[in-house]
Enzyme design. Structure first.
Site, PDB file in Angstrom:
ATOM      1  N   HIS A   1       0.841  -1.215   0.000  1.00 40.70           N
ATOM      2  CA  HIS A   1       0.000   0.000   0.000  1.00 40.70           C
ATOM      3  C   HIS A   1       0.876   1.265   0.000  1.00 40.70           C
ATOM      4  CE1 HIS A   1      -3.709   2.263   1.198  1.00 40.70           C
ATOM      5  NE2 HIS A   1      -2.816   3.075   1.746  1.00 40.70           N
ATOM      6  N   GLU A   2       1.780   1.341   0.934  1.00 40.65           N
ATOM      7  CA  GLU A   2       2.610   2.553   1.043  1.00 40.65           C
ATOM      8  C   GLU A   2       3.548   2.677  -0.160  1.00 40.65           C
ATOM      9  OE1 GLU A   2       1.614   4.632   3.100  1.00 40.65           O
ATOM     10  OE2 GLU A   2       0.420   3.307   4.382  1.00 40.65           O
TER      11      GLU A   2
ATOM     12  N   GLU B   1      -4.713   7.717  -3.123  1.00 38.38           N
ATOM     13  CA  GLU B   1      -5.200   6.442  -2.595  1.00 38.38           C
ATOM     14  C   GLU B   1      -5.458   5.451  -3.723  1.00 38.38           C
ATOM     15  OE1 GLU B   1      -5.085   6.165   0.587  1.00 38.38           O
ATOM     16  OE2 GLU B   1      -6.218   4.336   1.066  1.00 38.38           O
TER      17      GLU B   1
ATOM     18  N   HIS C   1       1.751   4.547  -2.845  1.00 33.97           N
ATOM     19  CA  HIS C   1       1.837   6.008  -2.635  1.00 33.97           C
ATOM     20  C   HIS C   1       3.206   6.531  -3.070  1.00 33.97           C
ATOM     21  CE1 HIS C   1      -1.912   6.836  -0.570  1.00 33.97           C
ATOM     22  NE2 HIS C   1      -1.690   5.935   0.371  1.00 33.97           N
TER      23      HIS C   1
END
Lengths: 505, 505
Positions: A266-267, A296, A270
């Site tokens: 997830h990170e 997101e 980003h």
């Protein structure tokens, strides 16, 4: 007095832009260190350093000479399109930094601190009544904040514009209503089907091997470790310490295989967005991701659309079993894929799965919209919360602890625009992915070979490189050929979960 | 115009002090991160951030209003003694920051960069001639720098005062001459005796176990991990990120037992000094260690006088063998103690042992003193270096690589005062330790029990707590009852190495 040549004025502006960016990066380093390595006894000193740096940055962001320079340049007709957009974005930021009276900023900030402190007491005590006066004041101050921006007739529009420029409460509200209509029966059908086996996810998995595996995956994805790194923290985040320093953090549970892995993916999503911004935009107001929703979309795309796909586990199941042979001795690739896509109704947003997560967000968005509009009184919020959970998820929290007191956002001064970005991101992740697939037939086959070059390349070219050059709505239209729409996302969910759970959605 | 009350003026001053300290801490964080975790691709951006922060700090350190406030307060007669000293120290710092013309600072800084870049080429190429014009210019600029401080008649005094306030070239020169007279025959005698066994120091020692052991020792010493931490780097250092954030760094060699351990003990000594500064001095110009020499006395005391003592290994040998049972299976406590105190003539300062180290420093001190005085021409420096090594250590480097090109200091703009602190530290470590022992009979017995409370307590009370409140000479006299003297140090070396090597020194 002679007018400065555009070239010289532009050089001044670039210096100012770079200085603001560098002060931002220094502030991010103070925050990163605080969340990773800061010794406990140094917290007070660090808070003072952060306050000092914020003040220095605010002084520069609101320097009247800077404002005049922006006004001057905004009138020139010899700027390039990207320069024009830079000036517009900088003027928006300048207005944001200068329109609030200092007294108002101090009052809001003081109130936020008190409200947060009260919430840390009220939540464990399940005392929503204690928070009512705080929330009422937050609501008053929020409306007042929006009133400094009379170009927005609806306060909610102002707050949404803060994180998702150009989007409106009406646009988001319509999208969410359509989503809810589709999601509620999907959750119903999926949770009625037999649940997959998940026992093996909670065997002992040594932390360092978990981290090694996750980092190998994001290296394959295209996360550039020469311009970033991963460290441990309590609440994972991505942070921009500089144009070429995009760090991520994760947390490891030694008895949970998915905690660190999916937070890493997830990170990294980003961070890859930030790492892909075009060189010419770096150090300017256009030099980072454009909005909460688009940001997101990238974390969710790499976490869910890629990282929880059958193709992903076709590529990585063998490597995962090599890393954890004992723990996975009795587990098939299919069982693993099903386990990481378990759907279950729950009370806690941050623990929710891909399918139910959006309902948690939609509930909050609608409640804060009602609060800001004055159609819902703060004293009725806790009951409205329970009613919304019953209606949307068929669950009722036994108390307000996991009800209206659940998330910190509202109690930290953020009412309106605090949550919608999460679901906008889910929606956009599928819309971008579908567009990438149209442009690159056979993308799933790439993933099965752990080859992410075409996907990453398409995202860089169509999303990442543009930074904040276009508004979110413009970016979505340019990249996908259509306005933001929930259809690709719903199609993705229907196909994926229909097949996984053997139901028709 | 009315004069501001002293109380109000003092409050303004404290705010300014704290801001300078906080900007210093932020700069230290930028440096710490650069040396520990910064991704390779972020180096350029980090340099720009550091330059920006230095400029912001310089603006505040040289703010004319700050200067006027200091001048105003210096005239008042209602300051406490510590306030008076704070103002004096701040005025010294202010003068240091303001007396150089901006053009001079830019020229020196530009030259330093070029000189350093040239040295990185010249050293591997063994091309001292290439560096001659750079060093000549550095020498000119250094004399010019000193000329802005006409209160110093000798440029060398100015540079020594920079790092060891109040000490002079004459004082240091006399001390070093006496030291050399004593050290040369001691080295002679010790190196003529049979060398101890050291093979086992270079067996494979896993890095993490080395770090764990070293950290356990400094925790016993009294290093406070709630106000500091240890990380890995290339060149170990201690850094002050805040009044309660004193971090250390180390490096590990997996085939060398002593590298990480003694670097940890050394840097912890520096950090314990900073951690012990009295609360009332923190965030003021008196809130850190007073000088290079006194600082080094604390790193050396904990590294050598404690950490290489027989009493230390009486306490820790068993724990070390528990950590590395296979590697130390055939090693006795006595053999370990002797191995970590091996004396050998060598060409490289940073690799030198406790006994020969000072000769490396004295050589450099005398050479730079001759250079600054104009008695030695730069073109003759390489030969003078070789002659000095032959005279002091009986060795000649095969080239200038490990001769006059060895250390970065001179090539980075530091001629005069660059080295003497290391030996002042050695001298003072023994003088402080002897005083602590007089006040605490049986201190060696404490160490044998790994009980450092009395030693640490005495140092806190007599050295650490005072920060920069007294000059180094004042501090030494207050703490030990006498002026700085080499006698305790020579006595310590004679007893220790006489006994270890079975010779009379």
């Amino acid at each position: 007095m002679t007018t400065t040549e555009t070239g010289a004025a532009w050089a001044d502006l670039q210096t100012h832009f770079q200085e603001l960016a560098d002060l931002g990066g220094i502030g991010a380093l103070l925050g990163w260190d605080q969340s990773t390595y800061l010794p406990a006894g140094a917290a007070g000193g660090r808070a003072r350093q952060q306050a000092l740096l914020s003040r220095l940055r605010h002084e520069r962001a609101t320097d009247p000479a800077y404002g005049r320079l922006l006004d001057d340049l905004a009138k020139r007709d010899d700027l390039s399109p990207v320069q024009t957009r830079m000036v517009a974005a900088a003027r928006k930021d300048f207005g944001e930094a200068t329109r609030f009276p200092a007294r108002f900023v101090a009052e809001f900030s003081g109130h936020t601190g008190e409200s947060y402190a009260a919430w840390t007491q009220a939540r464990p005590a399940n005392d929503f009544a204690l928070m009512v006066p705080y929330l009422e004041k937050t609501l008053d101050l929020s409306r007042q904040a929006a009133s400094y921006f009379p170009e927005f007739s609806d306060p909610m529009d102002y707050f949404i514009d803060q994180s998702d420029e150009g989007m409106t409460a009406a646009q988001v509200g319509d999208l969410f209503a359509a989503l809810r209509t589709a999601l509620v029966p999907m959750v119903e059908a999926v949770t009625a089907a037999p649940a997959p086996r998940t026992d093996f996810l909670f065997r002992p998995y040594p932390g360092s091997a978990q981290l090694t595996f996750g980092e190998a995956v994001i290296r394959d994805y295209g996360y550039d470790f020469t311009r970033g790194r991963q460290d441990l923290t309590h609440h994972p985040f991505m942070t921009r310490l500089g144009s070429h320093d995009l760090r991520i953090t994760t947390r490891v549970k030694e008895n949970d295989l998915t905690e660190a892995l999916y937070s890493t993916l997830h990170e990294a999503g980003h961070a890859m967005y930030e790492q892909g911004v075009a060189e010419e935009l770096l150090g300017t107001p256009l030099g980072s991701g454009v909005s909460a929703g688009v940001h997101e979309s990238q974390s969710r795309l790499w976490e869910n659309l890629v990282g929880r796909s059958r193709a992903f586990w076709a590529a990585y199941f063998g490597r995962l079993r090599d890393a954890f042979p004992a723990q996975l001795r009795d587990v098939t690739e299919e069982e693993l894929h099903r386990a990481v896509n378990t759907v279950a109704r729950s009370l806690i947003r941050t623990d929710a799965d891909e399918l139910t997560y959006n309902l948690h967000v939609i509930i909050r968005f609608e409640l804060e919209r009602e609060l800001l509009a004055g159609r819902l009184a703060v004293r009725d919020l806790a009951d409205a919360w329970h009613a919304a959970y019953e209606q949307n998820l068929g669950l009722r929290a036994p108390s307000d602890v996991n009800g209206a007191l659940q998330d910190v956002h509202w109690y930290f001064g953020n009412i309106g625009g605090a949550f919608q970005g999460y679901t906008l991101g889910n929606v956009l992740s599928a819309q971008f992915y579908a567009a990438a697939e149209r442009a690159n037939p056979g993308l799933t086959g790439d993933i099965e070979r752990a080859d992410f070059r075409r996907l990453h390349g398409w995202l860089r070219e169509n999303v990442y490189a543009h930074g904040r050059r276009y508004t979110p709505n413009e970016l979505v239209e340019r990249a996908t050929g259509e306005a933001m729409t929930a259809q690709p996302y719903l199609k993705y969910l229907r196909e994926k979960y229909g097949e996984l759970y053997g139901v028709t959605l």
